[in-house]
Scaffold this active site. Structure first.
Site, PDB file in Angstrom:
ATOM      1  N   ARG A   1       0.809  -1.220   0.000  1.00 13.34           N
ATOM      2  CA  ARG A   1       0.000   0.000   0.000  1.00 13.34           C
ATOM      3  C   ARG A   1       0.843   1.270   0.000  1.00 13.34           C
ATOM      4  NH1 ARG A   1      -5.332  -1.238   3.754  1.00 13.34           N
ATOM      5  NH2 ARG A   1      -5.925  -3.196   2.722  1.00 13.34           N
TER       6      ARG A   1
ATOM      7  N   ASP B   1     -15.747   8.894   8.933  1.00  8.53           N
ATOM      8  CA  ASP B   1     -14.653   7.968   8.661  1.00  8.53           C
ATOM      9  C   ASP B   1     -13.352   8.773   8.679  1.00  8.53           C
ATOM     10  OD1 ASP B   1     -14.690   4.886   7.381  1.00  8.53           O
ATOM     11  OD2 ASP B   1     -12.831   5.989   7.030  1.00  8.53           O
TER      12      ASP B   1
END
Length: 287
Positions: free
Chosen positions: A44, A145
Protein backbone atom coordinates in the site's frame (compact mmCIF):
# COMPACT_ATOMS: atom_id res chain seq x y z
CA UNK A 1 21.30 -17.30 -2.61
CA UNK A 2 20.15 -14.44 -4.89
CA UNK A 3 16.50 -13.44 -5.00
CA UNK A 4 14.47 -14.41 -8.04
CA UNK A 5 13.01 -11.66 -10.18
CA UNK A 6 9.59 -12.46 -8.72
CA UNK A 7 10.69 -11.65 -5.18
CA UNK A 8 12.87 -8.57 -5.82
CA UNK A 9 11.05 -5.53 -4.43
CA UNK A 10 10.93 -2.17 -6.17
CA UNK A 11 11.88 -0.38 -2.92
CA UNK A 12 14.01 -1.44 0.01
CA UNK A 13 11.77 -2.15 2.99
CA UNK A 14 13.29 -3.52 6.17
CA UNK A 15 12.12 -4.31 9.70
CA UNK A 16 13.05 -0.83 10.93
CA UNK A 17 10.91 0.78 8.22
CA UNK A 18 7.99 -1.45 9.21
CA UNK A 19 8.36 -0.55 12.89
CA UNK A 20 8.40 3.15 12.01
CA UNK A 21 5.20 2.75 10.00
CA UNK A 22 3.59 0.85 12.88
CA UNK A 23 4.50 3.61 15.31
CA UNK A 24 3.28 6.40 13.06
CA UNK A 25 -0.11 4.87 12.20
CA UNK A 26 -0.69 3.97 15.86
CA UNK A 27 0.02 7.53 16.94
CA UNK A 28 -1.98 9.00 14.07
CA UNK A 29 -5.04 6.71 14.01
CA UNK A 30 -4.72 4.25 16.89
CA UNK A 31 -4.34 1.33 14.49
CA UNK A 32 -2.24 -1.54 15.84
CA UNK A 33 -0.65 -3.33 12.90
CA UNK A 34 0.16 -6.99 13.51
CA UNK A 35 3.54 -8.50 12.62
CA UNK A 36 1.79 -10.30 9.75
CA UNK A 37 0.90 -7.00 8.01
CA UNK A 38 4.38 -6.24 6.69
CA UNK A 39 3.61 -7.24 3.09
CA UNK A 40 0.32 -5.32 3.18
CA UNK A 41 2.13 -2.20 4.41
CA UNK A 42 4.75 -2.50 1.68
CA UNK A 43 2.14 -2.95 -1.05
CA UNK A 44 0.00 0.00 0.00
CA UNK A 45 2.76 2.46 0.79
CA UNK A 46 4.79 1.59 -2.30
CA UNK A 47 2.01 3.38 -4.21
CA UNK A 48 2.65 6.49 -2.11
CA UNK A 49 6.38 6.35 -2.88
CA UNK A 50 5.58 6.22 -6.58
CA UNK A 51 3.10 9.09 -6.27
CA UNK A 52 5.57 11.30 -4.40
CA UNK A 53 8.58 10.30 -6.50
CA UNK A 54 10.59 9.19 -3.45
CA UNK A 55 12.89 6.23 -3.98
CA UNK A 56 13.06 4.68 -0.48
CA UNK A 57 10.83 4.06 2.50
CA UNK A 58 13.36 5.63 4.86
CA UNK A 59 13.35 8.91 2.88
CA UNK A 60 9.56 8.85 2.60
CA UNK A 61 9.08 8.39 6.33
CA UNK A 62 11.75 11.02 7.12
CA UNK A 63 10.02 13.60 4.94
CA UNK A 64 6.59 12.62 6.25
CA UNK A 65 7.66 13.12 9.87
CA UNK A 66 9.44 16.36 9.03
CA UNK A 67 6.26 17.78 7.47
CA UNK A 68 7.81 18.23 4.02
CA UNK A 69 5.11 16.36 2.11
CA UNK A 70 2.16 18.74 2.46
CA UNK A 71 -1.06 16.75 2.85
CA UNK A 72 0.66 13.37 2.55
CA UNK A 73 -0.30 12.46 6.13
CA UNK A 74 -3.86 12.08 4.91
CA UNK A 75 -2.80 9.84 2.02
CA UNK A 76 -0.57 7.80 4.35
CA UNK A 77 -3.48 7.21 6.72
CA UNK A 78 -5.92 6.47 3.89
CA UNK A 79 -3.51 3.91 2.43
CA UNK A 80 -3.33 1.92 5.66
CA UNK A 81 -7.03 1.99 6.47
CA UNK A 82 -9.01 -1.16 5.65
CA UNK A 83 -12.44 -0.48 4.12
CA UNK A 84 -14.19 -3.82 3.66
CA UNK A 85 -17.94 -3.25 3.60
CA UNK A 86 -21.20 -4.16 1.87
CA UNK A 87 -24.88 -3.29 2.01
CA UNK A 88 -26.64 -4.87 5.01
CA UNK A 89 -23.43 -6.49 6.21
CA UNK A 90 -24.05 -8.46 9.43
CA UNK A 91 -27.72 -8.43 8.52
CA UNK A 92 -29.03 -9.43 11.96
CA UNK A 93 -28.37 -5.90 13.23
CA UNK A 94 -30.90 -4.16 11.01
CA UNK A 95 -34.11 -5.84 12.32
CA UNK A 96 -32.84 -5.03 15.83
CA UNK A 97 -32.41 -1.40 14.81
CA UNK A 98 -35.92 -1.38 13.32
CA UNK A 99 -37.44 -2.77 16.54
CA UNK A 100 -35.49 -0.25 18.59
CA UNK A 101 -36.71 2.83 16.70
CA UNK A 102 -40.25 1.65 15.94
CA UNK A 103 -41.93 3.29 18.92
CA UNK A 104 -39.92 6.50 18.94
CA UNK A 105 -41.66 9.74 18.02
CA UNK A 106 -38.99 12.34 18.58
CA UNK A 107 -36.42 13.08 15.84
CA UNK A 108 -34.05 10.13 15.55
CA UNK A 109 -30.29 10.54 15.55
CA UNK A 110 -27.90 7.77 14.55
CA UNK A 111 -24.12 7.83 14.25
CA UNK A 112 -22.26 5.50 11.90
CA UNK A 113 -18.68 5.97 13.09
CA UNK A 114 -16.89 4.06 10.31
CA UNK A 115 -18.91 4.68 7.18
CA UNK A 116 -16.29 3.56 4.65
CA UNK A 117 -17.71 3.88 1.11
CA UNK A 118 -21.25 4.44 2.36
CA UNK A 119 -22.91 1.04 2.27
CA UNK A 120 -23.42 0.95 6.04
CA UNK A 121 -25.02 4.39 6.56
CA UNK A 122 -27.21 3.88 3.50
CA UNK A 123 -28.30 0.49 4.89
CA UNK A 124 -29.21 2.28 8.13
CA UNK A 125 -31.17 4.89 6.16
CA UNK A 126 -33.05 2.20 4.23
CA UNK A 127 -33.93 0.46 7.48
CA UNK A 128 -35.32 3.68 8.94
CA UNK A 129 -37.35 4.36 5.78
CA UNK A 130 -38.79 0.84 5.80
CA UNK A 131 -39.63 1.04 9.51
CA UNK A 132 -41.67 4.23 9.10
CA UNK A 133 -42.79 3.47 5.53
CA UNK A 134 -41.58 6.79 4.13
CA UNK A 135 -38.59 8.11 2.20
CA UNK A 136 -38.53 11.17 4.44
CA UNK A 137 -38.52 10.00 8.08
CA UNK A 138 -37.62 12.43 10.85
CA UNK A 139 -34.10 11.07 11.21
CA UNK A 140 -30.59 12.45 10.99
CA UNK A 141 -27.68 10.10 10.36
CA UNK A 142 -24.11 11.25 10.94
CA UNK A 143 -21.63 9.14 8.96
CA UNK A 144 -17.92 9.56 9.69
CA UNK A 145 -14.65 7.97 8.66
CA UNK A 146 -10.97 8.76 8.96
CA UNK A 147 -10.41 8.04 5.25
CA UNK A 148 -11.30 11.02 3.05
CA UNK A 149 -11.18 8.95 -0.15
CA UNK A 150 -13.92 6.55 0.92
CA UNK A 151 -15.99 9.45 2.28
CA UNK A 152 -15.95 11.02 -1.18
CA UNK A 153 -17.31 7.77 -2.64
CA UNK A 154 -19.95 7.60 0.09
CA UNK A 155 -21.09 11.17 -0.51
CA UNK A 156 -21.37 10.50 -4.23
CA UNK A 157 -23.65 7.52 -3.55
CA UNK A 158 -23.01 5.78 -6.87
CA UNK A 159 -22.30 2.03 -6.98
CA UNK A 160 -21.84 -0.66 -9.58
CA UNK A 161 -24.85 -2.94 -9.89
CA UNK A 162 -22.89 -5.94 -8.64
CA UNK A 163 -22.69 -4.21 -5.22
CA UNK A 164 -26.48 -4.57 -5.06
CA UNK A 165 -26.60 -8.25 -6.07
CA UNK A 166 -27.47 -9.59 -2.62
CA UNK A 167 -30.09 -6.93 -1.96
CA UNK A 168 -33.79 -7.67 -2.30
CA UNK A 169 -35.13 -6.50 -5.69
CA UNK A 170 -37.78 -4.44 -3.89
CA UNK A 171 -35.07 -2.52 -2.05
CA UNK A 172 -33.19 -1.93 -5.28
CA UNK A 173 -36.29 -0.48 -6.91
CA UNK A 174 -37.28 1.65 -3.94
CA UNK A 175 -33.94 3.12 -2.95
CA UNK A 176 -31.80 3.33 -6.11
CA UNK A 177 -31.94 5.03 -9.49
CA UNK A 178 -30.42 2.80 -12.18
CA UNK A 179 -28.15 4.39 -14.72
CA UNK A 180 -28.88 4.49 -18.44
CA UNK A 181 -26.73 5.01 -21.52
CA UNK A 182 -23.10 5.53 -20.55
CA UNK A 183 -24.14 5.08 -16.89
CA UNK A 184 -25.63 1.64 -17.47
CA UNK A 185 -24.43 -0.87 -14.91
CA UNK A 186 -24.37 1.83 -12.20
CA UNK A 187 -26.92 2.79 -9.56
CA UNK A 188 -27.28 6.00 -7.55
CA UNK A 189 -28.82 6.15 -4.08
CA UNK A 190 -32.07 8.13 -4.10
CA UNK A 191 -31.63 11.78 -3.08
CA UNK A 192 -34.10 11.38 -0.20
CA UNK A 193 -31.72 8.92 1.50
CA UNK A 194 -28.69 11.01 0.66
CA UNK A 195 -30.35 13.99 2.34
CA UNK A 196 -30.79 12.02 5.56
CA UNK A 197 -27.03 11.64 5.97
CA UNK A 198 -24.29 14.12 6.87
CA UNK A 199 -20.81 12.85 6.02
CA UNK A 200 -17.83 14.11 8.05
CA UNK A 201 -14.16 13.22 8.37
CA UNK A 202 -13.47 12.04 11.91
CA UNK A 203 -10.50 10.39 13.58
CA UNK A 204 -11.66 8.43 16.62
CA UNK A 205 -8.32 9.25 18.25
CA UNK A 206 -8.67 13.00 17.80
CA UNK A 207 -8.88 15.17 20.91
CA UNK A 208 -12.26 16.50 19.78
CA UNK A 209 -14.97 15.09 17.52
CA UNK A 210 -17.03 17.28 15.15
CA UNK A 211 -20.32 15.88 16.49
CA UNK A 212 -22.56 16.74 19.41
CA UNK A 213 -25.81 15.74 21.04
CA UNK A 214 -26.97 12.26 21.97
CA UNK A 215 -27.79 9.37 19.68
CA UNK A 216 -30.48 6.69 19.59
CA UNK A 217 -27.94 4.30 18.11
CA UNK A 218 -24.22 4.21 17.37
CA UNK A 219 -22.69 1.84 14.85
CA UNK A 220 -19.02 1.09 15.50
CA UNK A 221 -18.57 -2.16 13.66
CA UNK A 222 -15.31 -3.87 12.72
CA UNK A 223 -13.25 -0.89 13.83
CA UNK A 224 -12.17 -1.77 17.35
CA UNK A 225 -10.33 -4.87 16.12
CA UNK A 226 -7.62 -2.52 14.82
CA UNK A 227 -7.10 -0.89 18.23
CA UNK A 228 -5.40 -2.20 21.35
CA UNK A 229 -7.39 -2.58 24.60
CA UNK A 230 -6.29 0.79 26.00
CA UNK A 231 -7.46 2.60 22.87
CA UNK A 232 -10.73 0.65 22.81
CA UNK A 233 -11.40 1.60 26.42
CA UNK A 234 -10.73 5.27 25.70
CA UNK A 235 -13.06 5.37 22.68
CA UNK A 236 -15.90 3.51 24.41
CA UNK A 237 -15.69 5.90 27.36
CA UNK A 238 -16.23 8.77 24.91
CA UNK A 239 -19.23 7.01 23.34
CA UNK A 240 -21.13 6.78 26.64
CA UNK A 241 -21.95 10.54 26.98
CA UNK A 242 -23.17 10.50 23.37
CA UNK A 243 -25.74 7.75 23.99
CA UNK A 244 -29.32 8.37 25.06
CA UNK A 245 -30.34 6.34 28.15
CA UNK A 246 -31.88 3.60 25.97
CA UNK A 247 -29.43 3.86 23.05
CA UNK A 248 -27.94 0.83 21.33
CA UNK A 249 -24.29 0.36 20.34
CA UNK A 250 -23.68 -2.03 17.46
CA UNK A 251 -20.32 -3.83 17.27
CA UNK A 252 -18.70 -6.10 14.69
CA UNK A 253 -19.08 -9.89 14.77
CA UNK A 254 -15.59 -10.46 16.21
CA UNK A 255 -15.63 -7.61 18.73
CA UNK A 256 -16.37 -7.86 22.46
CA UNK A 257 -16.78 -4.64 24.44
CA UNK A 258 -17.64 -6.19 27.82
CA UNK A 259 -14.01 -6.52 28.82
CA UNK A 260 -13.11 -2.91 27.99
CA UNK A 261 -16.11 -0.96 29.31
CA UNK A 262 -17.88 -1.05 32.68
CA UNK A 263 -20.73 1.12 31.38
CA UNK A 264 -22.08 -1.32 28.79
CA UNK A 265 -23.99 -4.57 28.93
CA UNK A 266 -24.88 -7.04 26.21
CA UNK A 267 -28.36 -6.61 24.73
CA UNK A 268 -28.11 -9.19 21.97
CA UNK A 269 -25.60 -10.63 19.53
CA UNK A 270 -22.88 -7.93 19.33
CA UNK A 271 -25.40 -5.26 20.40
CA UNK A 272 -24.83 -3.31 23.61
CA UNK A 273 -26.74 -0.86 25.78
CA UNK A 274 -25.83 1.24 28.79
CA UNK A 275 -25.81 -0.69 32.03
CA UNK A 276 -28.47 0.23 34.59
CA UNK A 277 -26.22 2.59 36.53
CA UNK A 278 -25.03 4.52 33.46
CA UNK A 279 -28.58 4.71 32.03
CA UNK A 280 -30.00 5.95 35.33
CA UNK A 281 -27.46 8.77 35.46
CA UNK A 282 -28.62 9.98 32.04
CA UNK A 283 -32.37 9.55 32.51
CA UNK A 284 -34.33 12.80 33.02
CA UNK A 285 -35.19 13.40 36.67
CA UNK A 286 -38.89 13.57 37.60
CA UNK A 287 -40.07 16.51 39.65
Amino acid sequence: MPQSKDTVKEFDFNARDFERVRGLIYKRAGISLADSKQEMVYSRLARRLRATGIDSFAKYLDQLEAGHLGEEWESFTNALTTNLTSFFREAHHFPLLADHIKGKREPLTIWCSASSTGEEPYSIAMTVCETFNTLTPNCQIIATDIDTNVLATAENGVYTMDRLDKMLPERQRRFFLKGKGDREGMARIRPELRNMITFKQLNLLADSWPISGQFDAIFCRNVMIYFDKATQRKILARFVPLMKPDALLFAGHSENFLYVSESLKLRGKTVYELDDTAAARKAPQRT
